[in-house]
Design an enzyme around this catalytic site. Structure first.
Site, PDB file in Angstrom:
ATOM      1  N   SER A 146     -38.754  11.060   1.016  1.00 47.30           N
ATOM      2  CA  SER A 146     -38.047  12.037   1.849  1.00 47.30           C
ATOM      3  C   SER A 146     -37.097  11.332   2.816  1.00 47.30           C
ATOM      4  O   SER A 146     -36.184  10.641   2.378  1.00 47.30           O
ATOM      5  CB  SER A 146     -39.092  12.918   2.558  1.00 47.30           C
ATOM      6  N   ASP A 222     -40.459  21.440  -5.076  1.00 48.21           N
ATOM      7  CA  ASP A 222     -40.452  20.928  -3.696  1.00 48.21           C
ATOM      8  C   ASP A 222     -39.951  22.035  -2.770  1.00 48.21           C
ATOM      9  O   ASP A 222     -38.876  22.615  -3.000  1.00 48.21           O
ATOM     10  CB  ASP A 222     -39.517  19.709  -3.640  1.00 48.21           C
ATOM     11  N   HIS A 254     -43.625  18.622  -2.371  1.00 44.90           N
ATOM     12  CA  HIS A 254     -43.134  17.513  -1.541  1.00 44.90           C
ATOM     13  C   HIS A 254     -44.254  16.585  -1.056  1.00 44.90           C
ATOM     14  O   HIS A 254     -43.997  15.588  -0.404  1.00 44.90           O
ATOM     15  CB  HIS A 254     -42.413  18.108  -0.328  1.00 44.90           C
TER      16      HIS A 254
HETATM   17  N1  LIG Z   1     -44.441  19.389   9.216  1.00 43.30           N
HETATM   18  C1  LIG Z   1     -43.327  19.793   8.420  1.00 43.30           C
HETATM   19  C2  LIG Z   1     -43.261  19.033   7.125  1.00 43.30           C
HETATM   20  C3  LIG Z   1     -43.134  17.575   7.316  1.00 43.30           C
HETATM   21  C4  LIG Z   1     -43.380  16.858   6.022  1.00 43.30           C
HETATM   22  O1  LIG Z   1     -43.589  17.444   4.942  1.00 43.30           O
HETATM   23  N2  LIG Z   1     -43.349  15.570   6.106  1.00 43.30           N
HETATM   24  C5  LIG Z   1     -43.515  14.766   4.927  1.00 43.30           C
HETATM   25  C6  LIG Z   1     -42.341  13.824   4.810  1.00 43.30           C
HETATM   26  S1  LIG Z   1     -40.828  14.733   4.929  1.00 43.30           S
HETATM   27  C7  LIG Z   1     -44.786  13.957   5.036  1.00 43.30           C
HETATM   28  O2  LIG Z   1     -44.913  12.918   4.429  1.00 43.30           O
HETATM   29  N3  LIG Z   1     -45.753  14.433   5.828  1.00 43.30           N
HETATM   30  C8  LIG Z   1     -46.956  13.697   6.127  1.00 43.30           C
HETATM   31  C9  LIG Z   1     -48.041  13.792   5.126  1.00 43.30           C
HETATM   32  O3  LIG Z   1     -47.986  14.596   4.193  1.00 43.30           O
HETATM   33  O4  LIG Z   1     -49.031  13.025   5.280  1.00 43.30           O
HETATM   34  C10 LIG Z   1     -43.426  21.244   8.059  1.00 43.30           C
HETATM   35  O5  LIG Z   1     -44.553  21.734   8.048  1.00 43.30           O
HETATM   36  O6  LIG Z   1     -42.411  21.848   7.727  1.00 43.30           O
END
Ligand SMILES: N[C@@H](CCC(=O)N[C@@H](CS)C(=O)NCC(=O)O)C(=O)O
Length: 276
Positions: A146, A222, A254
């Site tokens: 991402s 995604d 995602h």
């Molecule tokens: N918190 C955000 C999404 C953030 C998100 O999906 N982050 C990804 C990278 S863009 C991630 O790796 N999150 C941490 C994880 O899954 O451990 C939402 O709910 O919209």
């Protein structure tokens, strides 16, 4: 440098370390997996840059990368995604400020004093790694997820002599044209969009491409597809006949369930380039 923890892992060591960074002017934490071969001498290094909201820890515990890295004799480094701490600027939105450094050197207030993640990943952390660990810095590759995929692609196309291969999981592909990008680039770099171009993987792909192989995986389901804009990168790569694989993986979202599913292939892809 402080040792936070060291755990035996697939015959090697998964460490977590903290150090004072000149680039970000604060303490930074990173994870480093060293395969058992590192006891005998320097091993190749794969960088893993993480996405929004992540620390050094998310991929380290959820990507399932260490077993495949151990099989290939490759080290993995998991940097944090931003400077952190009480004296460091932040924002209420999850996609700005701490946890959302976007791998740029901020020039604008209030971000400029600490938000220098480009220099941190390109200069500061490599210097420390080369000095303190058994790593062969002539054999580096880079990947990310991402926002981290955006970082991996832009760093690789800027320093093609440094990274032998680049891959990405669901990268932000065209930040100068999407809401994951315009918001952060204007805040960190200012309103002059000319300064943003060096941080847009699709524009860099159209302008110069990458000297080595590229692998990109994108989940077909995604939830952030409209923000990631994979078609811009895939089109630019096709137009210049870039060596690589650009794949939509049907049904994947995602999350780290997607990342961990394709991690074995990404490690194999990088191993081929690192041991060529
Ligand atoms: N918190 C955000 C999404 C953030 C998100 O999906 N982050 C990804 C990278 S863009 C991630 O790796 N999150 C941490 C994880 O899954 O451990 C939402 O709910 O919209």
């Amino acid at each position: 440098m402080k040792v936070i923890s060291e755990n035996r892992c697939f015959g090697g060591v998964q460490g977590v370390y903290a150090h004072e960074s000149d680039a970000t002017a604060c303490e930074m934490t990173f994870g480093l997996f060293l395969p058992e071969e590192a006891r005998e001498g320097p091993v190749p290094l794969l960088w893993y840059l993480s996405g929004l909201t992540c620390t050094h820890e998310n991929a380290m515990v959820k990507a399932g990368a260490q077993g495949w890295a151990a099989e290939q004799g490759i080290a993995l480094v998991f940097p944090d995604t931003s400077p952190r701490g009480e004296g460091v600027a932040d924002h209420d939105d999850f996609d700005m400020g701490q946890g959302a450094g976007f791998y740029v050197n901020a020039t604008e207030a209030p971000w400029a004093p600490h938000f220098r993640m480009w220099d941190y990943v390109a200069e500061d952390l490599p210097d420390l790694l080369a000095r303190d660990f058994a790593l062969d810095m002539e054999r580096q590759a880079i990947t990310g997820h991402s926002m981290g995929g955006h970082g991996a692609l832009t760093l690789a196309m800027t320093y093609p002599e440094r990274y032998r291969s680049v891959s990405a999981f669901a990268p932000i592909c065209n930040p100068t044209r999407g809401d994951w990008g315009r918001k952060q680039l204007s805040a960190y770099l200012g309103e002059d969009e000319a300064a943003w171009r060096a941080h847009d993987a699709s524009l860099l792909m159209a302008e110069k491409g990458f000297a080595g192989p590229v692998l990109v995986d994108q989940g077909g389901d995604d939830q952030f597809l409209d923000l990631l804009k994979p078609e811009t990168l895939f089109e630019a790569a096709a137009r210049r006949r870039q060596e690589g694989s650009f794949r939509i993986q049907k049904g994947y979202d995602h999350s780290y369930f997607f990342v961990s599913t394709f991690m074995e292939e990404h490690l194999g892809f990088h191993a081929e380039a690192l041991y060529a």
